[in-house]
Design a protein around this motif. Sequence first.
Motif, PDB file in Angstrom:
ATOM      1  N   GLY A  43       0.271  17.074  -1.967  1.00 47.65           N
ATOM      2  CA  GLY A  43      -1.113  17.258  -1.549  1.00 47.65           C
ATOM      3  C   GLY A  43      -2.114  16.562  -2.455  1.00 47.65           C
ATOM      4  O   GLY A  43      -3.172  17.102  -2.739  1.00 47.65           O
ATOM      5  N   ASP A  44      -1.769  15.362  -2.899  1.00 47.40           N
ATOM      6  CA  ASP A  44      -2.652  14.618  -3.795  1.00 47.40           C
ATOM      7  C   ASP A  44      -3.897  14.184  -3.034  1.00 47.40           C
ATOM      8  O   ASP A  44      -3.826  13.361  -2.134  1.00 47.40           O
ATOM      9  N   LEU A  97       0.823  -1.213   0.000  1.00 44.88           N
ATOM     10  CA  LEU A  97       0.000   0.000   0.000  1.00 44.88           C
ATOM     11  C   LEU A  97       0.856   1.262   0.000  1.00 44.88           C
ATOM     12  O   LEU A  97       0.546   2.227  -0.691  1.00 44.88           O
ATOM     13  N   MET A  98       1.945   1.246   0.762  1.00 50.59           N
ATOM     14  CA  MET A  98       2.813   2.416   0.800  1.00 50.59           C
ATOM     15  C   MET A  98       3.440   2.667  -0.573  1.00 50.59           C
ATOM     16  O   MET A  98       3.575   3.811  -1.002  1.00 50.59           O
ATOM     17  N   ALA A  99       3.788   1.596  -1.277  1.00 45.05           N
ATOM     18  CA  ALA A  99       4.369   1.737  -2.614  1.00 45.05           C
ATOM     19  C   ALA A  99       3.321   2.169  -3.636  1.00 45.05           C
ATOM     20  O   ALA A  99       3.655   2.804  -4.637  1.00 45.05           O
ATOM     21  N   ALA A 100       2.056   1.851  -3.387  1.00 40.46           N
ATOM     22  CA  ALA A 100       0.983   2.149  -4.344  1.00 40.46           C
ATOM     23  C   ALA A 100       0.452   3.571  -4.223  1.00 40.46           C
ATOM     24  O   ALA A 100      -0.316   4.008  -5.081  1.00 40.46           O
ATOM     25  N   ALA A 103      -5.907   8.299  -4.218  1.00 35.37           N
ATOM     26  CA  ALA A 103      -4.968   8.562  -3.123  1.00 35.37           C
ATOM     27  C   ALA A 103      -5.670   8.429  -1.774  1.00 35.37           C
ATOM     28  O   ALA A 103      -5.124   7.841  -0.838  1.00 35.37           O
ATOM     29  N   ARG A 104      -6.878   8.974  -1.672  1.00 26.29           N
ATOM     30  CA  ARG A 104      -7.620   8.875  -0.413  1.00 26.29           C
ATOM     31  C   ARG A 104      -7.943   7.428  -0.077  1.00 26.29           C
ATOM     32  O   ARG A 104      -7.844   7.019   1.080  1.00 26.29           O
ATOM     33  N   ALA A 105      -8.328   6.636  -1.074  1.00 23.65           N
ATOM     34  CA  ALA A 105      -8.669   5.231  -0.836  1.00 23.65           C
ATOM     35  C   ALA A 105      -7.456   4.449  -0.340  1.00 23.65           C
ATOM     36  O   ALA A 105      -7.554   3.684   0.627  1.00 23.65           O
ATOM     37  N   VAL A 106      -6.317   4.647  -0.985  1.00 26.91           N
ATOM     38  CA  VAL A 106      -5.100   3.942  -0.573  1.00 26.91           C
ATOM     39  C   VAL A 106      -4.683   4.391   0.827  1.00 26.91           C
ATOM     40  O   VAL A 106      -4.359   3.563   1.683  1.00 26.91           O
ATOM     41  N   ASN A 107      -4.700   5.696   1.084  1.00 25.51           N
ATOM     42  CA  ASN A 107      -4.307   6.197   2.405  1.00 25.51           C
ATOM     43  C   ASN A 107      -5.259   5.744   3.501  1.00 25.51           C
ATOM     44  O   ASN A 107      -4.828   5.432   4.610  1.00 25.51           O
ATOM     45  N   ASP A 108      -6.557   5.684   3.215  1.00 30.43           N
ATOM     46  CA  ASP A 108      -7.524   5.196   4.203  1.00 30.43           C
ATOM     47  C   ASP A 108      -7.282   3.737   4.545  1.00 30.43           C
ATOM     48  O   ASP A 108      -7.322   3.344   5.709  1.00 30.43           O
ATOM     49  N   GLU A 109      -7.019   2.915   3.529  1.00 34.75           N
ATOM     50  CA  GLU A 109      -6.739   1.496   3.760  1.00 34.75           C
ATOM     51  C   GLU A 109      -5.430   1.344   4.535  1.00 34.75           C
ATOM     52  O   GLU A 109      -5.335   0.519   5.445  1.00 34.75           O
ATOM     53  N   LEU A 110      -4.432   2.124   4.192  1.00 34.33           N
ATOM     54  CA  LEU A 110      -3.156   2.087   4.898  1.00 34.33           C
ATOM     55  C   LEU A 110      -3.339   2.497   6.359  1.00 34.33           C
ATOM     56  O   LEU A 110      -2.822   1.825   7.260  1.00 34.33           O
ATOM     57  N   ASP A 111      -4.086   3.556   6.608  1.00 33.28           N
ATOM     58  CA  ASP A 111      -4.364   3.983   7.981  1.00 33.28           C
ATOM     59  C   ASP A 111      -5.088   2.896   8.769  1.00 33.28           C
ATOM     60  O   ASP A 111      -4.761   2.641   9.924  1.00 33.28           O
ATOM     61  N   ARG A 112      -6.057   2.257   8.128  1.00 37.69           N
ATOM     62  CA  ARG A 112      -6.805   1.193   8.805  1.00 37.69           C
ATOM     63  C   ARG A 112      -5.871   0.042   9.199  1.00 37.69           C
ATOM     64  O   ARG A 112      -5.919  -0.459  10.315  1.00 37.69           O
TER      65      ARG A 112
END
Length: 57
Positions: A25-26, A13-16, A31-40
């Motif tokens: 500031g993407d 996820l970090m690489a994606a 970007a939001r979907a990947v960051n949300d999954e990474l945060d979870r």
Amino acid sequence: MGWKQDRAEIKRLMAARPDPNGKHGDESQEARAVNDELDRKLKQQPAWRRARVLYEG
């Protein structure tokens, strides 16, 4: 899921992420979907594991 699988998924996820370091500031939907999954995924881990993932080289 075990720690090794979680760590592999977190690294994937970090690489994606479209904006890996956050400097641009993407805020795209992708970007939001990947960051949300990474945060979870990271919030499921103990604090010492989160730090290890975020700060290891």
